[in-house]
Design a protein around this motif. Structure first.
Motif, short mmCIF file in Angstrom:
data_model
loop_
_atom_site.label_atom_id
_atom_site.label_comp_id
_atom_site.label_asym_id
_atom_site.label_seq_id
_atom_site.Cartn_x
_atom_site.Cartn_y
_atom_site.Cartn_z
N GLY A 86 -26.06 10.35 39.25
CA GLY A 86 -25.33 11.50 39.77
C GLY A 86 -26.15 12.59 40.42
O GLY A 86 -25.88 12.97 41.56
N SER A 87 -27.17 13.07 39.74
CA SER A 87 -27.92 14.20 40.29
C SER A 87 -28.72 13.85 41.54
O SER A 87 -29.13 14.74 42.29
N TYR A 88 -28.95 12.57 41.80
CA TYR A 88 -29.69 12.14 42.99
C TYR A 88 -28.79 11.56 44.08
O TYR A 88 -29.27 11.25 45.16
N LEU A 89 -27.51 11.40 43.82
CA LEU A 89 -26.66 10.65 44.76
C LEU A 89 -26.71 11.22 46.18
O LEU A 89 -26.96 10.50 47.14
N GLN A 90 -26.47 12.52 46.34
CA GLN A 90 -26.46 13.09 47.69
C GLN A 90 -27.83 12.97 48.34
O GLN A 90 -27.94 12.60 49.51
N ARG A 91 -28.88 13.25 47.59
CA ARG A 91 -30.23 13.17 48.17
C ARG A 91 -30.58 11.72 48.53
O ARG A 91 -31.27 11.49 49.53
N ASN A 92 -30.11 10.77 47.73
CA ASN A 92 -30.34 9.38 48.09
C ASN A 92 -29.63 9.02 49.39
O ASN A 92 -30.22 8.39 50.27
N LEU A 93 -28.37 9.43 49.53
CA LEU A 93 -27.65 9.16 50.77
C LEU A 93 -28.37 9.78 51.96
O LEU A 93 -28.46 9.17 53.03
N ASN A 94 -28.91 10.98 51.77
CA ASN A 94 -29.63 11.67 52.84
C ASN A 94 -30.97 11.01 53.17
O ASN A 94 -31.55 11.27 54.22
N SER A 95 -31.47 10.15 52.27
CA SER A 95 -32.77 9.49 52.45
C SER A 95 -32.67 8.11 53.07
O SER A 95 -33.68 7.50 53.38
N LEU A 96 -31.44 7.60 53.22
CA LEU A 96 -31.26 6.24 53.72
C LEU A 96 -31.21 6.17 55.25
O LEU A 96 -30.66 7.05 55.90
N ALA A 97 -31.73 5.09 55.76
CA ALA A 97 -31.68 4.80 57.20
C ALA A 97 -30.31 4.22 57.55
O ALA A 97 -29.49 3.93 56.67
N VAL A 98 -30.06 4.05 58.82
CA VAL A 98 -28.84 3.38 59.29
C VAL A 98 -28.76 2.00 58.61
O VAL A 98 -29.76 1.28 58.53
N ASP A 99 -27.58 1.65 58.11
CA ASP A 99 -27.34 0.42 57.37
C ASP A 99 -28.10 0.36 56.05
O ASP A 99 -28.32 -0.72 55.48
N GLY A 100 -28.51 1.53 55.52
CA GLY A 100 -29.24 1.59 54.27
C GLY A 100 -28.39 1.23 53.07
O GLY A 100 -27.16 1.34 53.10
N ARG A 101 -29.07 0.77 52.02
CA ARG A 101 -28.39 0.35 50.80
C ARG A 101 -28.95 1.08 49.59
O ARG A 101 -30.17 1.11 49.38
N LEU A 102 -28.06 1.66 48.82
CA LEU A 102 -28.42 2.34 47.57
C LEU A 102 -28.00 1.43 46.42
O LEU A 102 -26.84 1.04 46.33
N PHE A 103 -28.95 1.11 45.57
CA PHE A 103 -28.69 0.22 44.44
C PHE A 103 -28.91 1.01 43.15
O PHE A 103 -30.04 1.38 42.84
N ILE A 104 -27.84 1.29 42.43
CA ILE A 104 -27.89 2.13 41.23
C ILE A 104 -27.97 1.24 39.99
O ILE A 104 -27.13 0.37 39.79
N ILE A 105 -28.99 1.51 39.14
CA ILE A 105 -29.15 0.74 37.91
C ILE A 105 -29.14 1.61 36.66
O ILE A 105 -29.35 1.10 35.56
N GLY A 106 -28.93 2.91 36.81
CA GLY A 106 -28.92 3.78 35.64
C GLY A 106 -28.39 5.16 35.97
O GLY A 106 -28.20 5.50 37.14
N PHE A 107 -28.15 5.92 34.92
CA PHE A 107 -27.57 7.25 35.06
C PHE A 107 -28.35 8.30 34.28
O PHE A 107 -27.77 9.15 33.62
N GLN A 108 -29.68 8.27 34.36
CA GLN A 108 -30.48 9.25 33.64
C GLN A 108 -30.18 10.68 34.08
O GLN A 108 -30.38 11.61 33.31
N GLY A 109 -29.69 10.85 35.29
CA GLY A 109 -29.35 12.16 35.81
C GLY A 109 -27.86 12.44 35.80
O GLY A 109 -27.38 13.33 36.49
N GLY A 110 -27.12 11.65 35.03
CA GLY A 110 -25.68 11.85 34.92
C GLY A 110 -24.88 10.83 35.71
O GLY A 110 -25.36 10.24 36.67
N ALA A 111 -23.63 10.66 35.28
CA ALA A 111 -22.75 9.68 35.91
C ALA A 111 -21.70 10.33 36.80
O ALA A 111 -20.95 9.64 37.48
N VAL A 112 -21.64 11.66 36.82
CA VAL A 112 -20.61 12.36 37.58
C VAL A 112 -21.28 13.35 38.52
O VAL A 112 -22.22 14.05 38.16
N THR A 113 -20.78 13.40 39.75
CA THR A 113 -21.31 14.35 40.73
C THR A 113 -20.29 14.54 41.85
O THR A 113 -19.34 13.76 41.98
N GLU A 114 -20.49 15.54 42.65
CA GLU A 114 -19.69 15.73 43.86
C GLU A 114 -20.60 15.37 45.03
O GLU A 114 -21.78 15.69 45.04
N VAL A 115 -20.05 14.67 46.02
CA VAL A 115 -20.87 14.18 47.11
C VAL A 115 -20.15 14.30 48.45
O VAL A 115 -18.93 14.17 48.52
#
Length: 193
Positions: A86-115
């Motif tokens: 959760g706490s990294y979701l927006q920053r991860n999206l902002n770090s991806l290239a065109v056609d980028g893939r985010l693979f989530i394997i844990g929730f150490q920073g929380g499971a809920v966020t606004e994005v």
């Protein structure tokens, strides 16, 4: 990995000094991937560098999004392996290239966020998540088969070596958990019977 990471791509591993992170660095380098990592100390970053990481980012002192943009000339990385959630979701999206893939394997920073989902449409991003516990035995067997085919040869050849920080007898599981919670280790903490 179901993110279809391919030679020549770039790969960000959050928690690069973790057991999963240290293994992922080595496998990715073996496959010809440019590896970015985040970790929380210079000692951990040095360990990641020693395993082959190309770009090491201290998440406590640097903005990983800005550093990734700088290192990729504004493009971003192709794949991110994220154990924070959760706490990294927006920053991860902002770090991806065109056609980028985010693979989530844990929730150490929380499971809920606004994005803000706009980057997903603008750059055709994909978010995937995975866990092993809720998979069928057939699916787990398929994963083992894929590991035997695609990962195990690199281990047998000595090109990829698990990093073991410390082992504990099963009777000291509480001490092992305490060490894990302190997050001062590099690599795996093992419990042995």
């Amino acid at each position: 990995m179901t993110s279809h990471l391919s030679p020549g791509e770039s790969f960000l591993i959050h928690g690069g000094s973790s057991g999963i992170g240290t293994f992922a660095i080595q496998i990715a380098k073996h496959l010809g991937i440019k590896v970015f990592v985040t970790a929380g100390s210079e000692e951990k970053l040095a360990a990641c560098k020693g395993l082959g990481a190309d770009v090491c980012i201290n998440y406590k002192t640097e903005d990983f999004v800005a550093r990734i943009k700088e290192e990729t000339n504004g493009k971003g990385v192709d794949v991110i392996l994220d154990n924070i959630g959760g706490s990294y979701l927006q920053r991860n999206l902002n770090s991806l290239a065109v056609d980028g893939r985010l693979f989530i394997i844990g929730f150490q920073g929380g499971a809920v966020t606004e994005v803000n989902l706009q980057p997903m449409l603008a750059r055709r991003l994909t978010i995937q998540a995975a866990g092993l516990r809720n998979r069928s035995l057939d699916n787990k067997a398929l994963i083992v088969s894929e590991v035997e085919k695609n990962v195990w040869p690199a281990v047998v050849e000595g090109k990829v070596k698990p990093v073991v920080y410390k082992t504990f007898p099963l009777s000291e599981a509480a001490e092992a958990h305490k060490l894990m919670e302190e997050s001062s280790h590099i690599g795996k903490i093992l419990l042995i019977p």
